[in-house]
Design an enzyme around this catalytic site. Structure first.
Site, short mmCIF file in Angstrom:
data_model
loop_
_atom_site.label_atom_id
_atom_site.label_comp_id
_atom_site.label_asym_id
_atom_site.label_seq_id
_atom_site.Cartn_x
_atom_site.Cartn_y
_atom_site.Cartn_z
N GLY A 1 -72.75 2.62 72.27
CA GLY A 1 -72.01 3.37 71.25
C GLY A 1 -70.57 2.90 71.13
O GLY A 1 -70.23 1.77 71.49
N THR B 1 -69.45 13.58 76.34
CA THR B 1 -68.62 12.44 76.69
C THR B 1 -67.20 12.89 77.05
O THR B 1 -66.76 13.93 76.56
CB THR B 1 -68.59 11.53 75.43
OG1 THR B 1 -69.88 10.96 75.29
CG2 THR B 1 -67.54 10.45 75.51
N GLY C 1 -71.72 7.71 68.00
CA GLY C 1 -70.99 6.46 68.12
C GLY C 1 -71.18 5.46 67.01
O GLY C 1 -70.24 4.73 66.64
N GLY D 1 -68.52 11.59 69.76
CA GLY D 1 -69.42 11.95 68.67
C GLY D 1 -70.47 10.87 68.50
O GLY D 1 -70.70 10.08 69.42
N1 ASP Z 1 -69.67 8.52 71.38
C1 ASP Z 1 -70.69 8.51 72.40
C2 ASP Z 1 -71.74 7.48 72.06
O1 ASP Z 1 -72.09 7.35 70.89
C3 ASP Z 1 -71.39 9.82 72.57
C4 ASP Z 1 -70.51 11.03 72.65
O2 ASP Z 1 -69.34 10.99 72.33
O3 ASP Z 1 -71.02 12.07 73.10
O4 ASP Z 1 -72.25 6.84 72.94
#
Ligand code: ASP
Length: 308
Positions: free
Chosen positions: A205, A175, A229, A227
């Site tokens: 997320g 992300t 989510g 991270g």
């Molecule tokens: N936070 C994002 C989600 O949960 C994923 C990520 O940060 O890689 O959709």
């Protein structure tokens, strides 16, 4: 009070196994991060706004297939893409977010349109796409978002019957997000993602949720998270950092590292980038690593994945 303009960007946090990260791959990630940070820096050095700087940096990362946003977004369980993004201005708390969109090359720009050209904050799915159409966005074909690595990740996640935070995969890609402080003293934050590989049922997320994955307030700081989510939503991470600074008078470093520690306690893996109203930057994470780059007035752009 004198402040120092600057920015930080991230390209995802998670289990980044150094053994799987070849020198060539690492070089590509660092190059992508560097380009995005340089673009934001150019905006800020020219006296541009923090909003323009974070949007510009995120667009560059969305266009780079190495990262899980825009072009390089992960696949859903149905083998499609559902993209999420948000953006927020710290001077007046205006913000915009979209979730579950497809065919949009730069969801962060659609989020900005929601912020500036709608009466709303958060649009999802078909409604968000209809709004994009009204705003004159062109739609990219599915093929634009097809990357062999992502397809392989979906096949593996399907076989294992898991919804995967993409960084757990052998090809660590994440992300994206950006935070900035401009010469006018204004803060902004933006985040964009494809979410998690093999996600089902319209899962959303933290990324497009203002206060969870993204937040900016000139009184304190601007924050962009990355991270797992679900955990960031439970802890309302980005807004909680603002609250700790405002009400408990903690500095940015303490407030943000406390939240990342609390996430760990409930099983949440990830990290965040943040900048405060004076230009101090914090980038804590509780995972194996976090792709990141940062710049402060008078210094050169720096990148890091692990401790360095
Ligand atoms: N936070 C994002 C989600 O949960 C994923 C990520 O940060 O890689 O959709």
């Amino acid at each position: 009070m004198k402040h120092r303009i600057g920015l930080a960007i991230h390209g995802g946090a998670g289990t980044i196994d150094p053994a799987l990260l070849t020198t060539e791959l690492e070089g590509l990630y660092r190059k992508g991060l560097h380009e995005a940070a340089e673009a934001g820096k150019t905006v800020l050095e020219a006296g541009g706004t923090a909003l323009d700087a974070v949007e510009k940096a995120v667009i560059i990362l969305e266009d780079n297939e190495m990262f899980n946003a825009g072009r390089g977004a992960v696949f859903t369980a149905q083998g499609s893409h559902e993209l999420d993004a948000s953006i927020m201005a710290g001077h007046d708390l205006s913000c915009g977010a979209v979730s579950g969109v497809h065919g949009i090359k730069n969801p962060v720009s659609l989020a900005r349109k929601v912020m500036e050209h709608s009466a709303h904050v958060f649009l999802q799915g078909e409604g968000a796409l209809a709004f994009a159409h009204d705003m004159g966005f062109s739609f990219a074909p599915e093929a634009y978002f097809y990357t062999p690595n992502r397809w392989q990740q979906l096949l593996e996640a399907r076989a294992a019957n898991v919804t995967a935070l993409d960084h757990n995969q052998p090809k660590p890609i994440g992300t994206v997000g950006a935070v900035a402080l401009d010469s006018h003293g204004n803060l902004a934050a933006a985040t964009s993602t494809g979410g998690m590989t093999n996600k089902k049922f319209g899962r959303v997320g933290d990324t497009p949720i203002i206060g969870a994955g993204t937040y900016a307030n000139n009184r304190t700081c601007a924050v962009s998270c990355t991270g797992h989510g679900e955990y960031f939503i439970r802890k309302v991470v980005a807004h909680a950092i603002h609250c700790r600074m405002l009400f408990a008078h903690e500095d940015l470093a303490l407030a943000s590292s406390t939240l990342v520690g609390e996430l760990h306690e409930i099983g949440g893996e990830g990290g965040l980038i943040a900048i405060d109203y004076q230009g101090r930057i914090a980038m804590p994470y509780n995972s194996g690593g976090m792709y990141r780059a940062w710049w402060s007035e008078g210094l050169a752009v720096a990148t890091a994945i692990y401790a360095k």
